[in-house]
Design an enzyme around this catalytic site. Structure first.
Site, PDB file in Angstrom:
ATOM      1  CB  THR A   1      20.733  -2.803   2.412  1.00  0.00           C
ATOM      2  OG1 THR A   1      21.164  -2.326   3.688  1.00  0.00           O
ATOM      3  CG2 THR A   1      21.787  -2.514   1.369  1.00  0.00           C
TER       4      THR A   1
ATOM      5  CG  LEU B   1      28.140   1.476   7.467  1.00  0.00           C
ATOM      6  CD1 LEU B   1      28.398   2.736   8.275  1.00  0.00           C
ATOM      7  CD2 LEU B   1      29.384   0.601   7.443  1.00  0.00           C
TER       8      LEU B   1
ATOM      9  CE  LYS C   1      -4.409  -0.012  -0.119  1.00  0.00           C
ATOM     10  NZ  LYS C   1      -4.971  -1.290  -0.323  1.00  0.00           N
TER      11      LYS C   1
ATOM     12  NE  ARG D   1       0.717   1.017   6.553  1.00  0.00           N
ATOM     13  CZ  ARG D   1       1.208   0.179   5.630  1.00  0.00           C
ATOM     14  NH1 ARG D   1       1.332  -1.123   5.892  1.00  0.00           N
ATOM     15  NH2 ARG D   1       1.587   0.635   4.458  1.00  0.00           N
TER      16      ARG D   1
ATOM     17  CD1 TRP E   1       7.480  -0.274   0.859  1.00  0.00           C
ATOM     18  CD2 TRP E   1       8.522   1.301  -0.348  1.00  0.00           C
ATOM     19  NE1 TRP E   1       8.485   0.256   1.634  1.00  0.00           N
ATOM     20  CE2 TRP E   1       9.138   1.222   0.917  1.00  0.00           C
ATOM     21  CE3 TRP E   1       9.000   2.238  -1.272  1.00  0.00           C
ATOM     22  CZ2 TRP E   1      10.222   2.033   1.271  1.00  0.00           C
ATOM     23  CZ3 TRP E   1      10.077   3.045  -0.913  1.00  0.00           C
ATOM     24  CH2 TRP E   1      10.672   2.934   0.345  1.00  0.00           C
TER      25      TRP E   1
ATOM     26  CG  ASN F   1      21.762   1.953   7.973  1.00  0.00           C
ATOM     27  OD1 ASN F   1      20.968   1.085   8.366  1.00  0.00           O
ATOM     28  ND2 ASN F   1      23.057   1.749   7.893  1.00  0.00           N
ATOM     29  CG  PHE F   2      21.139   3.281  11.790  1.00  0.00           C
ATOM     30  CD1 PHE F   2      21.634   2.055  12.219  1.00  0.00           C
ATOM     31  CD2 PHE F   2      22.026   4.185  11.211  1.00  0.00           C
ATOM     32  CE1 PHE F   2      22.999   1.740  12.092  1.00  0.00           C
ATOM     33  CE2 PHE F   2      23.383   3.882  11.076  1.00  0.00           C
ATOM     34  CZ  PHE F   2      23.870   2.653  11.525  1.00  0.00           C
ATOM     35  CG  LEU F   3      12.760   2.201   9.285  1.00  0.00           C
ATOM     36  CD1 LEU F   3      12.064   3.452   9.814  1.00  0.00           C
ATOM     37  CD2 LEU F   3      12.186   1.819   7.910  1.00  0.00           C
TER      38      LEU F   3
HETATM   39  S1  MYA Z   1      16.595  -1.617   7.010  1.00  0.00           S
HETATM   40  C1  MYA Z   1      16.403  -1.995   8.739  1.00  0.00           C
HETATM   41  C2  MYA Z   1      14.980  -1.883   9.143  1.00  0.00           C
HETATM   42  N1  MYA Z   1      14.807  -2.022  10.576  1.00  0.00           N
HETATM   43  C3  MYA Z   1      14.514  -3.160  11.192  1.00  0.00           C
HETATM   44  O1  MYA Z   1      14.332  -4.201  10.583  1.00  0.00           O
HETATM   45  C4  MYA Z   1      14.452  -3.086  12.716  1.00  0.00           C
HETATM   46  C5  MYA Z   1      13.319  -3.894  13.304  1.00  0.00           C
HETATM   47  N2  MYA Z   1      12.047  -3.520  12.703  1.00  0.00           N
HETATM   48  C6  MYA Z   1      11.403  -2.342  12.899  1.00  0.00           C
HETATM   49  O2  MYA Z   1      11.856  -1.464  13.616  1.00  0.00           O
HETATM   50  C7  MYA Z   1      10.092  -2.165  12.154  1.00  0.00           C
HETATM   51  O3  MYA Z   1       9.578  -3.421  11.795  1.00  0.00           O
HETATM   52  C8  MYA Z   1      10.225  -1.266  10.898  1.00  0.00           C
HETATM   53  C9  MYA Z   1       8.885  -1.254  10.139  1.00  0.00           C
HETATM   54  C10 MYA Z   1      10.564   0.168  11.324  1.00  0.00           C
HETATM   55  C11 MYA Z   1      11.293  -1.795   9.942  1.00  0.00           C
HETATM   56  N3  MYA Z   1      12.386  -0.753   4.738  1.00  0.00           N
HETATM   57  O4  MYA Z   1       5.082   1.003  10.423  1.00  0.00           O
HETATM   58  P1  MYA Z   1       4.635  -0.215   9.710  1.00  0.00           P
HETATM   59  C12 MYA Z   1       7.282  -1.179   5.072  1.00  0.00           C
HETATM   60  C13 MYA Z   1      11.433  -0.110   4.050  1.00  0.00           C
HETATM   61  O5  MYA Z   1       3.244  -0.654  10.003  1.00  0.00           O
HETATM   62  P2  MYA Z   1       6.567  -1.713  11.256  1.00  0.00           P
HETATM   63  C14 MYA Z   1      16.829   0.114   6.980  1.00  0.00           C
HETATM   64  O6  MYA Z   1      17.046   0.729   7.989  1.00  0.00           O
HETATM   65  C15 MYA Z   1       6.342  -2.323   4.836  1.00  0.00           C
HETATM   66  O7  MYA Z   1       6.661  -2.981   3.619  1.00  0.00           O
HETATM   67  N4  MYA Z   1      10.102  -0.326   4.248  1.00  0.00           N
HETATM   68  O8  MYA Z   1       5.654  -1.456   9.964  1.00  0.00           O
HETATM   69  C16 MYA Z   1      16.709   0.812   5.629  1.00  0.00           C
HETATM   70  C17 MYA Z   1       5.019  -1.608   4.821  1.00  0.00           C
HETATM   71  O9  MYA Z   1       4.832  -0.919   3.576  1.00  0.00           O
HETATM   72  P3  MYA Z   1       3.906  -1.600   2.407  1.00  0.00           P
HETATM   73  C18 MYA Z   1       9.768  -1.218   5.186  1.00  0.00           C
HETATM   74  O10 MYA Z   1       6.961  -3.135  11.222  1.00  0.00           O
HETATM   75  C19 MYA Z   1      15.377   1.526   5.611  1.00  0.00           C
HETATM   76  C20 MYA Z   1       5.199  -0.549   5.894  1.00  0.00           C
HETATM   77  O11 MYA Z   1       6.627  -0.369   6.023  1.00  0.00           O
HETATM   78  C21 MYA Z   1      10.703  -1.912   5.935  1.00  0.00           C
HETATM   79  O12 MYA Z   1       5.919  -1.206  12.499  1.00  0.00           O
HETATM   80  C22 MYA Z   1      15.049   2.102   4.249  1.00  0.00           C
HETATM   81  C23 MYA Z   1       4.647  -0.996   7.222  1.00  0.00           C
HETATM   82  O13 MYA Z   1       4.836   0.030   8.150  1.00  0.00           O
HETATM   83  C24 MYA Z   1      12.072  -1.652   5.676  1.00  0.00           C
HETATM   84  N5  MYA Z   1      13.059  -2.274   6.345  1.00  0.00           N
HETATM   85  O14 MYA Z   1       7.868  -0.823  10.992  1.00  0.00           O
HETATM   86  C25 MYA Z   1      13.735   2.847   4.260  1.00  0.00           C
HETATM   87  N6  MYA Z   1      10.065  -2.726   6.799  1.00  0.00           N
HETATM   88  O15 MYA Z   1       2.524  -1.706   2.976  1.00  0.00           O
HETATM   89  C26 MYA Z   1      13.318   3.310   2.875  1.00  0.00           C
HETATM   90  C27 MYA Z   1       8.764  -2.543   6.584  1.00  0.00           C
HETATM   91  O16 MYA Z   1       3.984  -0.695   1.230  1.00  0.00           O
HETATM   92  C28 MYA Z   1      14.099   4.547   2.449  1.00  0.00           C
HETATM   93  N7  MYA Z   1       8.560  -1.643   5.619  1.00  0.00           N
HETATM   94  O17 MYA Z   1       4.518  -2.943   2.145  1.00  0.00           O
HETATM   95  C29 MYA Z   1      13.585   5.053   1.124  1.00  0.00           C
HETATM   96  C30 MYA Z   1      14.368   6.296   0.626  1.00  0.00           C
HETATM   97  C31 MYA Z   1      13.962   7.541   1.413  1.00  0.00           C
HETATM   98  C32 MYA Z   1      14.797   8.785   1.049  1.00  0.00           C
HETATM   99  C33 MYA Z   1      14.534   9.283  -0.345  1.00  0.00           C
HETATM  100  C34 MYA Z   1      15.295  10.561  -0.661  1.00  0.00           C
HETATM  101  C35 MYA Z   1      15.102  10.992  -2.018  1.00  0.00           C
END
Ligand code: MYA
Length: 415
Positions: A199, A415, A30, A175, A32, A163-165
């Site tokens: 990544t 990293l 939804k 969400r 992405w 990084n570090f989300l």
């Molecule tokens: S990767 C490391 C990610 N962190 C962890 O794995 C740590 C443990 N997990 C958590 O803290 C949570 O589960 C996180 C999700 C915070 C990951 N990358 O809020 P929600 C999508 C991107 O209900 P939660 C790193 O740090 C998921 O598909 N999206 O979910 C790089 C869904 O969307 P959709 C992710 O579990 C990060 C939505 O989020 C990821 O409570 C790069 C659900 O949200 C993920 N790793 O929170 C970020 N995991 O419905 C992108 C889940 O569409 C950067 N989701 O499938 C993009 C570029 C931005 C800058 C642009 C500049 C121009």
């Protein structure tokens, strides 16, 4: 660029397969689906050209106010110069960041590491973004970006490395992550930057390539005791310890720690080496000094200086990222080294990496990890690395790559 770096079939099939899987499972993204990233439906569409997916908007049209959070929460910019704030980020990640599939280990990035990873040349404090509970002021979520120049084929593109989300375990699946991603995007746009690299262990639309982790045991007894690895078939503990034994010190003549005076030579060596990969950082001397000069318990770098003419011919490096061991009586920390950037022009890469394994063992690391990026495949098996179960997917935001990439076409380590 070498043909070996480009494949039109292998990764393409994986992506098409994952698209078909997600369709039959009715799994949609939804969030992405609304973003300028490669969409599954576009995979293999030859009419799409390489480059930005959407053009920059005029800066005056970038939203000036932060996105709305649920009313109990507020945005905070995390000042990593402040040891208190750095500590809050450290504790949030220590307790809530990435775990393996079986929840046995969780990354435990050190404070010094976080400072190094976030206060990079030309960094923006506004890209170090936290979320606090309004009443308690407790830090409950974090996301970060740092600026980087990344070359994709012939084009050097200004990007943010995200990084570090992290969202606190008690606030998951609400969400919050999409709001944080939109907010960091907005703040990156305000600096007139329109692309990003990141990544993740999860599959999202759409990886540019998917890498595998390989692990080389340095302390096999501990790794087996904590459940990181298992005793092989027909193996005893003493045979296993013997199998992974290493010499006491590096064997290559002229192998030594990198120093500040080596920055120009290492920059030349590395730039030349990275030019062969499809996606790689465009490092200058400033970047090399920051990212590769040894920094205690954060990053280690070594090189080979020819005993005769003092030429720098080879380079290798790793970063330090321990993991907490969850629920083990005897051990609380797994000390892991991660292969970073390695260049060989004279010393065979396998010999160079064997020396770096020896150094990592001397420094008491339990395991040495490497991805199958760059030329790493050429030494993994011979040096007794075993494939891990985790995969790491690489992504670009708002940038399309024309041909599918193999891990060996990637010259970038995040990293
Ligand atoms: S990767 C490391 C990610 N962190 C962890 O794995 C740590 C443990 N997990 C958590 O803290 C949570 O589960 C996180 C999700 C915070 C990951 N990358 O809020 P929600 C999508 C991107 O209900 P939660 C790193 O740090 C998921 O598909 N999206 O979910 C790089 C869904 O969307 P959709 C992710 O579990 C990060 C939505 O989020 C990821 O409570 C790069 C659900 O949200 C993920 N790793 O929170 C970020 N995991 O419905 C992108 C889940 O569409 C950067 N989701 O499938 C993009 C570029 C931005 C800058 C642009 C500049 C121009």
């Amino acid at each position: 660029h070498g043909d070996s770096a480009v494949s039109n079939n292998a990764s393409l099939e994986t992506i098409v397969q994952s698209f078909q899987d997600s369709m039959t499972l009715g799994k949609r993204h939804k969030f992405w689906e609304t973003q300028p990233v490669g969409q599954y439906k576009d995979v293999g569409d030859a009419s799409l050209t390489e480059g930005p997916i959407e053009p920059p908007t005029p800066l005056s049209e970038v939203k000036q106010e932060p996105y709305n959070l649920p009313s109990a929460y507020e945005w905070t910019t995390c000042d990593m110069d402040s040891s208190e704030t750095c500590d809050e980020v450290y504790v949030l990640l220590k307790n809530n960041y990435v775990e393996d599939d079986e929840n046995m280990f969780r990354f435990n990035y050190s404070k010094e590491f976080l400072r190094w990873a976030l206060r990079v040349p030309g960094y923006y404090r506004s890209w170090h973004i936290g979320v606090r509970a309004k009443t308690s002021k407790k830090l409950v979520a974090f996301i970060s970006g740092v600026p980087a120049r990344i070359r994709v084929n012939e084009e050097v593109v200004k990007m943010a490395e995200i990084n570090f989300l992290c969202v606190h375990k008690k606030l998951r699946s609400k969400r919050l992550a999409p709001v944080m991603i939109k907010e960091v995007t907005r703040r990156v746009h305000l600096e007139n930057i329109w692309q990003a690299a990141y990544t993740a262990g999860v599959v999202l639309p759409t990886p540019i390539t998917t890498c595998q982790y390989w692990h080389r045991s340095l302390n096999p007894k501990k790794l087996i005791d904590v459940g990181f690895s298992r005793l092989g078939a027909r193996m005893t503990m003493s045979r296993t310890i013997k199998l992974y034994k290493l010499p006491d010190s590096p064997v290559t003549p002229g192998f030594r720690k990198m120093e500040l005076r080596d920055v120009p030579a290492v920059t030349r060596l590395l730039r030349n080496y990275l030019s062969q990969f499809v996606v790689a950082p465009d490092f200058d001397e400033n970047d090399v000094e920051h990212w590769l000069l040894p920094n205690e318990n954060v990053v280690d770098s070594f090189l080979v200086e020819s005993p005769g003419n003092h030429e720098i011919t080879d380079f290798c490096s790793f970063y330090t990222l321990p993991s907490s061991i969850l629920g083990n009586q005897n051990y609380s920390t797994l000390k892991a080294a991660y292969s970073y950037y390695n260049v060989s022009t004279k010393t065979p890469l396998t010999q160079l990496m064997n020396d770096v394994l020896i150094v990592a063992k001397q420094k008491d690391f339990d395991v040495f990890n490497a991805l199958d990026v760059m030329h790493n495949e050429s030494f993994l098996k011979e040096l007794k690395f075993g494939p891990g179960d985790g995969q790491l997917h690489y992504y670009l935001y708002n940038y399309r790559i024309r041909n599918a990439l193999k891990p060996s076409g990637l010259g970038l380590v995040l990293l």
